[in-house]
Motif scaffolding. Structure first.
Motif, mmCIF file in Angstrom:
data_model
loop_
_atom_site.group_PDB
_atom_site.id
_atom_site.type_symbol
_atom_site.label_atom_id
_atom_site.label_comp_id
_atom_site.label_asym_id
_atom_site.label_seq_id
_atom_site.Cartn_x
_atom_site.Cartn_y
_atom_site.Cartn_z
ATOM 1 N N PRO A 146 0.796 -1.224 0.000
ATOM 2 C CA PRO A 146 0.000 0.000 0.000
ATOM 3 C C PRO A 146 0.832 1.280 0.000
ATOM 4 N N ALA A 147 1.955 1.260 0.708
ATOM 5 C CA ALA A 147 2.804 2.459 0.752
ATOM 6 C C ALA A 147 3.285 2.855 -0.631
ATOM 7 N N SER A 148 3.479 1.874 -1.532
ATOM 8 C CA SER A 148 3.903 2.185 -2.897
ATOM 9 C C SER A 148 2.830 3.008 -3.610
ATOM 10 N N CYS A 149 1.570 2.621 -3.431
ATOM 11 C CA CYS A 149 0.475 3.385 -4.038
ATOM 12 C C CYS A 149 0.417 4.790 -3.469
ATOM 13 N N VAL A 150 0.533 4.897 -2.158
ATOM 14 C CA VAL A 150 0.484 6.208 -1.510
ATOM 15 C C VAL A 150 1.568 7.115 -2.068
ATOM 16 N N LYS A 151 2.772 6.576 -2.214
ATOM 17 C CA LYS A 151 3.891 7.368 -2.729
ATOM 18 C C LYS A 151 3.610 7.876 -4.138
ATOM 19 N N GLU A 152 3.170 7.009 -5.034
ATOM 20 C CA GLU A 152 2.937 7.400 -6.421
ATOM 21 C C GLU A 152 1.806 8.425 -6.528
ATOM 22 N N LEU A 153 0.743 8.238 -5.764
ATOM 23 C CA LEU A 153 -0.395 9.147 -5.835
ATOM 24 C C LEU A 153 -0.049 10.524 -5.271
ATOM 25 N N ILE A 154 0.729 10.557 -4.179
ATOM 26 C CA ILE A 154 1.143 11.842 -3.617
ATOM 27 C C ILE A 154 2.047 12.584 -4.594
ATOM 28 N N GLU A 155 2.955 11.850 -5.235
ATOM 29 C CA GLU A 155 3.842 12.491 -6.212
ATOM 30 C C GLU A 155 3.041 13.135 -7.343
ATOM 31 N N ASN A 156 2.007 12.447 -7.811
ATOM 32 C CA ASN A 156 1.163 13.028 -8.862
ATOM 33 C C ASN A 156 0.459 14.282 -8.361
ATOM 34 N N GLU A 171 -7.793 -0.091 6.925
ATOM 35 C CA GLU A 171 -7.090 -1.369 7.120
ATOM 36 C C GLU A 171 -5.654 -1.279 6.603
ATOM 37 N N GLY A 172 -5.010 -0.207 6.999
ATOM 38 C CA GLY A 172 -3.611 -0.015 6.637
ATOM 39 C C GLY A 172 -3.374 0.317 5.182
ATOM 40 N N GLY A 173 -4.454 0.582 4.423
ATOM 41 C CA GLY A 173 -4.325 0.854 2.996
ATOM 42 C C GLY A 173 -4.609 -0.359 2.141
ATOM 43 N N ILE A 174 -4.743 -1.514 2.762
ATOM 44 C CA ILE A 174 -5.031 -2.744 2.013
ATOM 45 C C ILE A 174 -6.454 -2.710 1.477
ATOM 46 N N ALA A 175 -7.394 -2.281 2.340
ATOM 47 C CA ALA A 175 -8.795 -2.226 1.920
ATOM 48 C C ALA A 175 -9.078 -1.002 1.074
ATOM 49 N N GLN A 176 -8.476 0.134 1.466
ATOM 50 C CA GLN A 176 -8.769 1.362 0.720
ATOM 51 C C GLN A 176 -7.720 2.430 0.987
ATOM 52 N N ILE A 177 -7.362 3.144 -0.070
ATOM 53 C CA ILE A 177 -6.507 4.332 0.013
ATOM 54 C C ILE A 177 -7.222 5.445 -0.740
ATOM 55 N N VAL A 178 -7.382 6.587 -0.092
ATOM 56 C CA VAL A 178 -7.995 7.748 -0.753
ATOM 57 C C VAL A 178 -7.022 8.914 -0.660
ATOM 58 N N VAL A 179 -6.639 9.460 -1.802
ATOM 59 C CA VAL A 179 -5.767 10.631 -1.853
ATOM 60 C C VAL A 179 -6.520 11.732 -2.569
ATOM 61 N N GLN A 180 -6.714 12.852 -1.882
ATOM 62 C CA GLN A 180 -7.460 13.979 -2.452
ATOM 63 C C GLN A 180 -6.600 15.222 -2.389
ATOM 64 N N THR A 220 -8.273 16.660 -7.652
ATOM 65 C CA THR A 220 -8.400 15.243 -8.006
ATOM 66 C C THR A 220 -8.545 14.402 -6.742
ATOM 67 N N ARG A 221 -9.412 13.421 -6.846
ATOM 68 C CA ARG A 221 -9.591 12.446 -5.763
ATOM 69 C C ARG A 221 -9.462 11.053 -6.370
ATOM 70 N N ILE A 222 -8.514 10.263 -5.829
ATOM 71 C CA ILE A 222 -8.305 8.895 -6.320
ATOM 72 C C ILE A 222 -8.526 7.928 -5.172
ATOM 73 N N GLU A 223 -9.366 6.937 -5.420
ATOM 74 C CA GLU A 223 -9.642 5.894 -4.437
ATOM 75 C C GLU A 223 -9.128 4.565 -4.978
ATOM 76 N N VAL A 224 -8.247 3.933 -4.215
ATOM 77 C CA VAL A 224 -7.704 2.616 -4.567
ATOM 78 C C VAL A 224 -8.261 1.617 -3.563
ATOM 79 N N ALA A 225 -9.087 0.691 -4.024
ATOM 80 C CA ALA A 225 -9.740 -0.272 -3.129
ATOM 81 C C ALA A 225 -9.308 -1.698 -3.456
ATOM 82 N N ASP A 226 -9.280 -2.532 -2.415
ATOM 83 C CA ASP A 226 -9.016 -3.973 -2.558
ATOM 84 C C ASP A 226 -7.715 -4.245 -3.313
#
Length: 629
Positions: free
Chosen positions: A24-34, A49-58, A143-149
């Motif tokens: 999950p941290a990899s997704c967080v890093k890429e989305l924040i950079e964008n 759930e630690g980013g496993i179930a869902q990550i939302v970057v707005q 922009t709002r990106i939601e990464v689930a499951d």
């Protein structure tokens, strides 16, 4: 039909995701950079759930129109590189054009975006790499990106994720690094339950550090700055007393990008010179600005490492900045006065003094002390050579038996006795020392060493190392026998932990309570220490609790390994009570120290492995003084 075929786009994206999306941290890093590349000034990250179930970057950055929103999910699509020459002058954080495509290949992604001037927003949904029809929706600018499951369609990779606490800690650390790299951006990091931290976004790095690690910690940091024609080094470093057991609070940024570089870290350590304790790592947040052509940021799949064209110059600049800040701030320490301590002063060497009859039967009482600790036994290999028959006679106070002499003669003759003979001799010698070894203190030298003899040899004893060993064995014995109890604190200790340490503390809370250390959550990554082991009574419990928590084993350690590690940590930390250099001891304290040393399991080494005493036999001294040839 040929065997070679072109992979499907979906399969190619899943394979590519293996380089970009590890956890999950990899997704967080890429989305924040964008978001940062889009000019955002406010970024919110929500983890479930630690980013496993869902990550939302707005964010509130520049949004996208309908065409760009769909194009963003295509592999190698980018708005940041157009020519080969752009690779040598990279100014943006995300530039490879693989992030969104890779993330969408292994999760369910929903992108909602609205660019400035647009009357409506655009919503794009991608599941396992398959895009649904675009929808027009109401949305705020940005922009709002939601990464689930995450990894729902790649179970083999899902099973390699760690616990929810560990994954959350990794994700939060990623947000922390981003916040430190861009203090001009306001970051909010939260879970579905509460806000973990917020930064003001006012451009003040110290304010960000205060939000992450606490105001008290941030106030102690020292500002650094070094400017050359090619480099500008700025940031904050911790005082030597703020050193940590790990590099969790060591942050390096190059042109706004969080990176790792071993050479630069060593340069920071070099700048501290000899001020850091052995085994401690410096605390710092250092930003290096330079011409992009002087650094290669494309040498690591996750862009976590960089290569400098002139690494030596960079390191020299960093070390100089650190050394300058410390030299200008810290005063040279002054030695403590060389005076004997008054009897009324607090005595760290707290032993129960009591008279004991001398062994010569004269009835003369000698002032001695006892820790009530374990009896002495010499472990195999503790002596440099096995005892001779003469030594056995001296040790027992009587002639050795025939078998004892025979074993000793064998060992003296060729020095290559069998394991059985060596073991027997060690056992005899140990038993003899248990019953008869007595050290008589002669005096103290240089405020650091105790001179003593046992009738046959002269000893120079390191008083600190000896007392450390005595305390360590006493504390360790109590810990092993579950004789340690929780000591309530009148004023609970509040600590701000790093996400990874907080995760370890949360998982080990019940085990720590069994050792007398009661730790409770206090919001975010703060904890409160309410009780400590009673073996710490009278010590600096705040510092001991902080250091012990930092030494908690990582998740997954067995109960046996956990308690073994924590026994060592707690007992070793308790040894801070040992007498120090320039602490002059009374005659009673000297006798207590010498007597206690004869009672410990290993009188040869302190808990850190340093020798406790040097020994000269009477024969060796006679040779040195030319009394014998």
């Amino acid at each position: 039909m040929g065997n070679i075929q072109t992979m499907s786009t979906s399969l190619a994206n899943q394979i590519a995701a293996g380089e970009v999306v590890v956890r999950p941290a990899s997704c967080v890093k890429e989305l924040i950079e964008n978001s940062l590349d889009a000019g955002a000034k406010q970024i919110s990250v929500t983890l479930r759930e630690g980013g496993i179930a869902q990550i939302v970057v707005q964010d509130d950055g520049a949004g996208m129109d309908e065409a760009d929103a769909q194009m963003a999910f295509r592999r190698h699509a980018t708005s940041k590189l157009f020519h080969e020459r752009d690779l040598v002058r990279i100014h943006t954080l995300g530039f490879r054009g693989e992030a969104l495509a890779s993330i969408a290949a292994v999760s369910r992604v929903t992108l909602t975006t609205r660019e400035g001037g647009s009357e409506y927003g655009v919503c794009v949904r991608v599941e396992g790499g398959e895009m649904s029809p675009v929808e027009h929706v109401g949305a705020t600018f940005g922009t709002r990106i939601e990464v689930a499951d995450l990894f729902y369609n790649t179970p083999a990779r899902l099973k390699y994720l760690r616990t929810v606490q560990t994954e959350q800690a990794k994700s939060v650390e990623t947000v922390q690094k981003a916040a430190l790299s861009r203090p001009d951006v306001a970051f909010t990091c939260q879970t579905e339950h509460h806000v973990l931290f917020q930064t003001p976004g006012n451009g003040d790095v110290r304010a960000v550090l205060a939000a992450l690690y606490g105001v008290g910690e941030a106030k102690q940091l020292l500002a650094i700055e070094e400017v050359t024609p090619d480099y500008r080094v700025t940031g904050f470093i911790g005082r030597p007393t703020q050193g940590r057991n790990s590099r969790a609070q060591a942050h390096l940024f190059v042109n706004g990008r969080p990176v790792r570089n071993v050479a630069v870290h060593q340069a920071v350590v070099q700048g501290y010179k000899n001020r850091l304790m052995i085994g401690k790592q410096p605390v710092y947040s250092i930003a290096i600005a330079m011409d992009p052509s002087l650094v290669d940021v494309n040498v690591h799949p996750h862009k976590a490492e960089v290569r400098f064209s002139e690494e030596a110059d960079v390191c020299r600049c960093v070390a100089g900045a650190v050394a300058k800040a410390l030299d200008e701030t810290l005063l040279a320490p002054t030695p403590e006065g060389h005076r004997p301590r008054e009897v009324s002063e607090a005595q760290p060497f707290a032993l129960d003094f009591r008279p004991r009859q001398s062994d010569d039967g004269t009835g003369h009482e000698q002032r001695r002390a006892s820790l009530g600790g374990t009896r002495l036994s010499y472990p195999s290999g503790a002596r440099s050579q096995s005892p001779s028959a003469r030594e056995l006679e001296l040790a027992y106070g009587k002639p050795a038996t025939g078998q004892e002499r025979e074993n000793a003669v064998v060992m003296e003759g060729d020095g290559t006795s069998s394991n059985a003979a060596d073991g027997l001799a060690q056992e005899l010698f140990a038993q003899a020392r248990k019953e008869n070894w007595q050290l008589r203190p002669i005096g103290q030298a240089l405020g650091m060493y105790v001179l003593a003899d046992d009738g046959e040899s002269l000893y120079i004893i390191d008083q600190h190392a000896a007392h450390e060993r005595i305390l360590f064995e006493e504390f360790y014995k109590r810990l092993s026998g579950r004789e340690v109890h929780a000591m309530p604190l009148l004023a609970p200790i509040q600590l701000t932990l790093t996400p990874s340490v907080h995760a370890r503390v949360t998982e080990a809370a019940d085990r720590l309570a069994q050792l007398g250390l009661t730790i409770e959550p206090f919001g975010g990554y703060d904890v409160v220490v309410r009780t400590v082991p009673d073996v710490w009574e009278g010590l600096d419990v705040h510092a001991l609790a902080e250091e012990t928590i930092a030494g908690i084993p990582s998740a997954g350690a067995s109960s046996e390994d956990f308690f073994q590690t924590m026994h060592d940590v707690i007992a070793t930390r308790a040894c801070k009570a040992a007498v120090k250099a320039n602490w002059y001891l009374s005659q009673e304290e000297l006798e207590a120290l010498c007597h206690a040393l004869t009672e410990v399991e290993d009188p040869f080494h302190c808990p850190h492995g340093r020798p406790i005493f040097l020994q000269w036999t009477g024969k060796q001294l006679e040779k040195e003084f030319k009394r014998i040839v």
